[in-house]
Structures are given as structure tokens and as C-alpha cells.
Design an enzyme around this catalytic site. Structure first.
Site, mmCIF file in Angstrom:
data_model
loop_
_atom_site.group_PDB
_atom_site.id
_atom_site.type_symbol
_atom_site.label_atom_id
_atom_site.label_comp_id
_atom_site.label_asym_id
_atom_site.label_seq_id
_atom_site.Cartn_x
_atom_site.Cartn_y
_atom_site.Cartn_z
ATOM 1 N N ASN A 80 0.936 -0.977 -0.184
ATOM 2 C CA ASN A 80 0.017 0.036 0.232
ATOM 3 C C ASN A 80 1.035 1.293 0.136
ATOM 4 O O ASN A 80 1.491 1.536 0.978
ATOM 5 C CB ASN A 80 -1.001 -0.038 1.337
ATOM 6 C CG ASN A 80 -1.896 1.163 1.205
ATOM 7 O OD1 ASN A 80 -1.921 2.226 0.605
ATOM 8 N ND2 ASN A 80 -2.952 1.079 2.419
ATOM 9 N N ARG B 39 -2.574 -2.032 -3.736
ATOM 10 C CA ARG B 39 -3.764 -1.353 -3.326
ATOM 11 C C ARG B 39 -3.552 -0.248 -4.362
ATOM 12 O O ARG B 39 -2.691 0.663 -4.320
ATOM 13 C CB ARG B 39 -3.814 -0.796 -1.775
ATOM 14 C CG ARG B 39 -5.030 0.183 -1.733
ATOM 15 C CD ARG B 39 -4.886 0.813 -0.398
ATOM 16 N NE ARG B 39 -6.112 1.615 -0.185
ATOM 17 C CZ ARG B 39 -5.911 2.833 0.408
ATOM 18 N NH1 ARG B 39 -4.930 3.298 0.946
ATOM 19 N NH2 ARG B 39 -7.051 3.471 0.344
ATOM 20 N N HIS C 5 -12.705 2.957 0.032
ATOM 21 C CA HIS C 5 -12.931 1.984 0.925
ATOM 22 C C HIS C 5 -13.637 0.822 0.446
ATOM 23 O O HIS C 5 -13.947 -0.075 1.252
ATOM 24 C CB HIS C 5 -13.574 2.408 2.214
ATOM 25 C CG HIS C 5 -12.940 3.209 3.096
ATOM 26 N ND1 HIS C 5 -13.506 4.314 3.803
ATOM 27 C CD2 HIS C 5 -11.648 3.472 3.191
ATOM 28 C CE1 HIS C 5 -12.827 5.310 4.465
ATOM 29 N NE2 HIS C 5 -11.456 4.649 3.937
ATOM 30 N N ARG D 51 -11.116 15.159 7.675
ATOM 31 C CA ARG D 51 -11.830 15.502 6.815
ATOM 32 C C ARG D 51 -13.226 16.172 7.190
ATOM 33 O O ARG D 51 -13.882 15.392 8.096
ATOM 34 C CB ARG D 51 -11.872 14.729 5.684
ATOM 35 C CG ARG D 51 -10.847 14.116 4.902
ATOM 36 C CD ARG D 51 -10.832 13.299 3.857
ATOM 37 N NE ARG D 51 -9.803 12.569 3.282
ATOM 38 C CZ ARG D 51 -9.694 11.363 3.428
ATOM 39 N NH1 ARG D 51 -10.807 10.573 3.915
ATOM 40 N NH2 ARG D 51 -8.363 10.722 2.892
ATOM 41 N N GLU E 228 -8.157 -5.184 4.961
ATOM 42 C CA GLU E 228 -8.162 -4.703 3.658
ATOM 43 C C GLU E 228 -6.927 -5.369 3.113
ATOM 44 O O GLU E 228 -7.043 -5.908 1.886
ATOM 45 C CB GLU E 228 -7.971 -3.323 3.294
ATOM 46 C CG GLU E 228 -9.334 -2.664 3.754
ATOM 47 C CD GLU E 228 -9.049 -1.063 4.040
ATOM 48 O OE1 GLU E 228 -8.833 -0.727 5.035
ATOM 49 O OE2 GLU E 228 -9.418 -0.394 3.020
#
Ligand code: AMP
Length: 399
Positions: free
Chosen positions: A7, A91, A180, A241, A385
């Protein structure tokens, strides 16, 4: 088969080496501050201590070289040589409308990913650099790309279109993509497995509440709506965020503060969310939950506002699917933070969730939170993940 999951961020590279037979993580680690002073690699072999080594990593290729060095190290390594790494799963953040599933990475695919760079200018170029670096260090090892956006490609136009002139969608592909996806896919399938049901018979709302947070409506195994949009900035209030905003706020703040709209967007990405709402106290839900308990009013406001937004989205997605069978909490705060789940629980009881406060004390485990016989099953399903990427890599390499 040993699968290396990568990743890659603009200055970081996270990795896990997973044995696909046992699905065990053999080793994992992080290369941090790549291309910046003070770069270091932290590496941990299964059952071992975390070892951090400061080394100059001028670029991602250097980082991949150090990862391989650690993985093959006689002391902290887990394989004898590079030849024991059978495949690499990457990823990739944005696949635009081009990728509705994972793919074997070829030159043609890489070009198509590059064409999506505009949609994720911070993430996709970094992902591509990671792929190129692995190609250089591990030539001939098959590589697979797994996209954050792919799972949401099943959304119908009414969910992915914005109320903007249609030409912007046609010309620039301005639409909701969602992110996601690997997590929403993994968790919704796991929900069905745990309940012994077919995912195609279920309406599931997945609440991925991590530092980045998103929520999705998964009907009959397909994502039909999700809260993140063209970029990960839309939707829920997150660690830093803002989530949903009146778009006019951007120019309003720019004018009032004498800053550019790009600076306002940066603030919306990095200084907002629960960090901003708590007046800069923390973006971490552990700190906020503790502070709220200790009477910090600003932390309380941040948590209340955060949970209210999650509750509103759950209500909206129950409507979008014309019902809901399961609500699943996942990711850092969703799995571990009882207070956040309890606050969200205040808004969703009308659906028939019946969250048991005792069961809600559980952390980080697969557990059903609602009382037996509840109309809607509410549960915690830890996401994974990296494992999902390893599974996808295995599936494609064996195909
Ligand atoms: P993630 O992005 O999935 O790693 O999630 C990060 C968020 O999860 C942070 O805000 C953490 O505060 C929260 N989190 C992680 N572990 C815990 C924990 N044990 N208790 C409460 N919150 C946690």
C-alpha cells in the site's frame, strides 16, 4: 503461496507478507518519510518485536529494496530469498470507471491507471511508483491491482450522478466513485458468512469508521450507494476531513480569510472533521472519547456531530434500499470505540436495532451487538483490507 501486499502513499509504503494457505501475516511493516530526511523502516515478523531502522530512502525503489532485505534477513526475515515471494498485490486508490474489479497488472493496465491520475492526483501516481519499483526489484513476479473504487462501480446513475450540468459527467467524469471498496466488500461478505446467509439475500449498511470514514448501502451483495464521492472528502465527518459541506462555503471562507480555494480544500482535508470541531484538540477517537468523559465540552460537540452524521446516513441508506437487515461497524473507531457506537445507536433504534449496552463494550471482535430477535442485526465486523487484497491476488494469479 506467499503474497506481498503493498500500500504505497506519496512518502510511505506499508507492506504485509501473507501466506495464502493459512492466511497468516508472516511479517509486516512500514517505510516512512520516503524521499524526506529521517526516513525509516519499521518491520515486524509474526511473533517478533517491531524493529525500526533509520535508513536513507531517496525513492520508492530504495524502499522496496529495504522491504525485501528485511523479509529475507536471517534474523528478522521470514523467507530465504526473493524467489519465495510468489505474487504482489497492490492497493490502488482510483480506478475511475475503467476498473470494476481487480486486474493483473500489465503495461496496458498501467496506462489505464495513469489515465485516472487526474481523479486522485495525490494517490494514484504514488501507487504507480510503487508498482514500477516492485517491477524493477522483482522482475517477473506476477502483480495484481486492487482498487478502492471498484466495489462501488455497481452504483446506479441515480446514486453516482451529482445535480450538476450533465456535460461535466460526460466531459470530465465528475461523479461519485466512492472509496474503501475493499473494506465494504470484505465486511459485507463476512456479515453473510457469520450469519450463515447468502449475501445476495441481504440489505447491509457498512459503516467504515476509521480516520477516513465512509458508509455504504450493500444490497444483494452489490454497492448501491456510498458516502464518499469524486474524492474521499465527501460524506461522513472524519478524523480531519469535513465530509459533506455546502459547496458555497469554499469560496466564502476563501474570501473572508484571504486564502485560495485550494487552501480551503486543504483545510477541509487536513484540519477539519473531529480535529477541527474539537478546536484542534485531536483527530483521534480515543483522545476524544476520554476527553469527553473528562468533561471537555468541545470534544463532546465533535463526537455528537460526528455520530449524528453517521446516524443520518444510516437512515438515508435504509431508505435507499427500502429496508435494512444488517448494520455493520468496522475500522478503527467502528470496531473499537463503544462510545461512538452508542452515540450512533441513539439515532437508529427506530429501525429495530436494539443494541445491548453490555455487548457494545466489546472491542475489535466479530460480535452481534443487538438483542436476539431484533428486527435489524447490528454487529462489529473487523475489516482486513490486506487480507482481501491477498485473496484477490491469489484468485487472479490462479485464474
Ligand atoms: P483506522 O483509520 O481504521 O486505523 O482508524 C483510526 C481511528 O480508530 C483513530 O481515530 C483511533 O482513535 C480509532 N481507534 C483505534 N483503536 C481504537 C481503540 N482501541 N479505541 C478507540 N478508538 C480506537
Amino acid at each position: 503461496m506467499n503474497i506481498l501486499v503493498i500500500n504505497c502513499g506519496s512518502s510511505s509504503l506499508k507492506y504485509q507478507l501473507i501466506d495464502s494457505d493459512s492466511e497468516k501475516v508472516l511479517a509486516k511493516g512500514l517505510c516512512d518519510r520516503i524521499g524526506i530526511d529521517g526516513s525509516a523502516i519499521s518491520h515486524q515478523k509474526d511473533g517478533g518485536e517491531k524493529v525500526t531502522t533509520e535508513v536513507a530512502m531517496p525513492d520508492h525503489t530504495a524502499a522496496v529494496k529495504f522491504v525485501i532485505e528485511k523479509l529475507t534477513d536471517p534474523e528478522v526475515g521470514v523467507v530465504k530469498s526473493l524467489s519465495e515471494i510468489d505474487a504482489v498485490g497492490h492497493r490502488i486508490v482510483h480506478g475511475g470507471e475503467k476498473f470494476a474489479g481487480s486486474v493483473i497488472l500489465t503495461e496496458e493496465v498501467m496506462q489505464a491507471i495513469e489515465e485516472c491520475n487526474d481523479l486522485a492526483p495525490l494517490h494514484n501516481p504514488a501507487n504507480l511508483i510503487g508498482i514500477r519499483s516492485c517491477e524493477e526489484i522483482m522482475p517477473g513476479v506476477p502483480m495484481v491491482g486492487v482498487f478502492d473504487t471498484a466495489f462501488h462501480q455497481t452504483m446506479p446513475p441515480k446514486a453516482y450522478l451529482y445535480g450538476l450540468p450533465y456535460g461535466y459527467y460526460e466531459k470530465h467524469k465528475v461523479r461519485r466513485y466512492g472509496f474503501h471498496g475493499t473494506s465494504h466488500d470484505f465486511v459485507s461478505k463476512r456479515v453473510a458468512e457469520i450469519l450463515g446467509k447468502n449475501v445476495e439475500d441481504l440489505k447491509i449498511i457498512v459503516c467504515h469508521l476509521g480516520n477516513g470514514a465512509s458508509i455504504s448501502a450493500v444490497k444483494n451483495g452489490q454497492s448501491i450507494d456510498t458516502s464518499m464521492g469524486l474524492t474521499p472528502l465527501e460524506g461522513l465527518i472524519m478524523g480531519t476531513r469535513s465530509g459533506d459541506l455546502d459547496p458555497a462555503i469554499v469560496t466564502f471562507i476563501a474570501e473572508k480569510e484571504g486564502i485560495s480555494t485550494q487552501e480551503v480544500i486543504n483545510i477541509c482535508n487536513k484540519k477539519s472533521g473531529v480535529l477541527g470541531l474539537s478546536a484542534g484538540f485531536s483527530s483521534d477517537f480515543r483522545d476524544l472519547a476520554q476527553a469527553a468523559e473528562d468533561g471537555n465540552g468541545q470534544a463532546e460537540i465533535a463526537l455528537e456531530t460526528y455520530a449524528y452524521r453517521v446516524g443520518k446516513y444510516i437512515g438515508a441508506y435504509a431508505a435507499a434500499m427500502n429496508g435494512v437487515d444488517v448494520i455493520a461497524f468496522t475500522a478503527g473507531a467502528g470496531e473499537n470505540n463503544a462510545q461512538v457506537r452508542a452515540l450512533v445507536g441513539q439515532y437508529i433504534g427506530f429501525l429495530g436495532t436494539n443494541i445491548d449496552p453490555e455487548k457494545n463494550k466489546v472491542r475489535g471482535e466479530e460480535v452481534i451487538l443487538s438483542d436476539e430477535g431484533s428486527k435489524v442485526v447490528t454487529m462489529i465486523v473487523p475489516t482486513n483490507e490486506e487480507l482481501a487484497i491477498a485473496r484477490e491476488t491469489l484468485r487472479l494469479v490462479n485464474a
